[in-house]
Design an enzyme around this catalytic site. Structure first.
Site, PDB file in Angstrom:
ATOM      1  CE1 TYR A 182     -10.042 -87.795 -16.901  1.00 41.72           C
ATOM      2  CE2 TYR A 182     -11.069 -88.944 -18.723  1.00 41.72           C
ATOM      3  CZ  TYR A 182     -10.509 -87.807 -18.196  1.00 41.72           C
ATOM      4  OH  TYR A 182     -10.415 -86.682 -18.971  1.00 41.72           O
ATOM      5  CE  LYS A 224       8.020 -91.990 -12.504  1.00 39.39           C
ATOM      6  NZ  LYS A 224       9.303 -91.508 -13.072  1.00 39.39           N
ATOM      7  CG  ASP A 232      10.470 -89.929 -16.026  1.00 38.69           C
ATOM      8  OD1 ASP A 232      11.616 -89.849 -15.578  1.00 38.69           O
ATOM      9  OD2 ASP A 232       9.782 -90.974 -15.982  1.00 38.69           O
ATOM     10  CG  ASP A 283      -4.830 -84.974 -19.331  1.00 36.75           C
ATOM     11  OD1 ASP A 283      -5.041 -84.406 -20.421  1.00 36.75           O
ATOM     12  OD2 ASP A 283      -5.352 -84.609 -18.267  1.00 36.75           O
TER      13      ASP A 283
END
Length: 396
Positions: A148, A218, A258, A282
């Site tokens: 963003y 991540k 994930d 998101d």
């Protein structure tokens, strides 16, 4: 005009607060009036004449451009800044240069660093999973950094070539496989930005007696950005919430993004509050919304817990294909108004709306997008669904 203010860390809410609203583009003209009628009914039922919201329309998006020649007038930003709390319908993305996203511009300008997305199941709503009732989470998505921040350079431009020259020659980066045709993006993740987001998630968990906060990241690949987010989160928790950790009131854990997307399908009951960076948030919030019926009933808010500024919003798009047809589901913005009422401390009115919506869904009454999947479903138009909610509230 009575404004909401914040002093000594507390919101001061007058009995007749002015709430600025953006109608929105596309279906915004249909869902926003319905939302206001439902909120007005709930406030009247809960408090009689003692409390009332004074709605103040401000402009953004297509309506603003038509009337002022600007997509996001300064007067709109001033209204949200002065009044602290507001609500908005969906906004179109301007074509061409200038503002990349009106939603992002609002969040960045007012430093609304938390994108808060609660996800829960309503009995009667069809779901693609076996046990959607096990999904009950609140996502805290960082709203000002990561993607963003909007720092990127297009492939083939002089800026992209200059950026590559710098990282190759000055930073000794040699892993760009096709530098001449590569586009580049920079992902800023700061300690301060991460801490204030995670602190908000922890405070929310403690205030609502929720069992855990999960840092979704991540960090196994992006060790200094996403990995930093995880590291700073654990450090913050130990530094500022040691008593809650030691007593068992608070559990901090983390999960690779994930793996979390898989776990949220297989064992969603293990998660309650999620703190994560922008892009992960998101994916996570939309995936979880799909488990409980879709984006049409997913509420959202953009909040700065330090200043008190908050904009609540419909989380879906402008849906031009059904605009003006009285078929759009207004539940997203209505549930966002529930979040708004809770935020300002008007919990009784918020509960009335939620209970009314639970009642209609349990009766298999909804707009067409949900009713078509309900056994014996009754499909109502946008206005009629709002009217039924108002009626349920009035007879509560």
């Amino acid at each position: 005009m009575e404004k909401i203010t914040k002093t000594d860390g507390r919101l001061n809410v007058p009995s007749h607060p002015t709430i600025p609203f953006i109608e929105g583009d596309g279906v915004g003209a249909e869902i926003t009036p319905v939302c206001q009628s439902v909120v007005n009914a709930a406030v009247k039922k809960a408090y009689g004449t003692a409390r009332k919201i004074e709605w103040k329309e401000v402009l953004a998006g297509g309506k603003a451009f038509e009337q002022t020649g600007e997509w996001l007038p300064q007067a709109t930003l001033d209204a949200f800044s002065d009044c602290l709390v507001g609500i908005k319908g969906p906004l179109m993305t301007p074509v061409g240069g200038g503002i990349r996203s009106l939603n992002v511009a609002l969040r960045q300008t007012l430093d609304l660093y938390v994108c808060q997305r609660p996800v829960r199941y309503f009995k009667g709503v069809e779901s693609p999973v076996k046990h959607p009732e096990n999904v009950d989470m609140c996502i805290f998505r960082e709203n000002t950094e990561d993607i963003y921040a909007g720092i990127e350079w297009e492939s083939g431009t002089e800026e992209a070539a200059r950026f590559y020259k710098f990282i190759h020659e000055q930073m000794e980066v040699s892993k760009v496989r096709f530098p001449e045709t590569s586009a580049f993006g920079v992902k800023p993740v700061s300690r301060e930005g991460s801490e204030r987001l995670i602190r908000s998630a922890i405070e929310y968990a403690l205030a609502h007696n929720l069992p855990s906060v999960t840092l979704v990241h991540k960090g196994n690949i992006m060790k200094f950005t996403e990995g930093g987010f995880k590291k700073w989160g654990y450090e913050l928790a130990r530094r500022e919430y040691a008593d809650a950790l030691d007593s068992g009131r608070l559990v901090i854990k983390d999960c690779i993004c994930d793996a979390f997307l898989q776990n949220a399908l297989l064992k969603p009951e293990e998660y309650s509050v999620i703190a994560t960076l922008n892009l992960n948030g998101d994916y996570v919030s939309d995936m979880l919304a799909a488990q409980v019926g879709g984006i049409g009933i997913a509420p959202g808010a953009n909040i700065n817990y330090q200043t008190g500024h908050a904009i609540f919003e419909a989380t879906h798009g402008i849906a031009p294909d059904i605009a003006g047809q009285d078929k759009v589901n207004p539940s997203s913005i209505i549930l966002s108004s529930v979040m708004m009422l809770d935020y300002i401390g008007w919990h009784e009115a918020a509960t009335l709306i939620t209970t009314a919506m639970e009642s209609l869904f349990a009766q298999s009454v909804a707009t067409a997008d949900l009713a078509r999947f309900m056994e014996g479903g009754t499909a109502l138009g946008t206005r009629a669904f709002g009217d039924r909610l108002v009626d349920e509230i009035a007879h509560a």
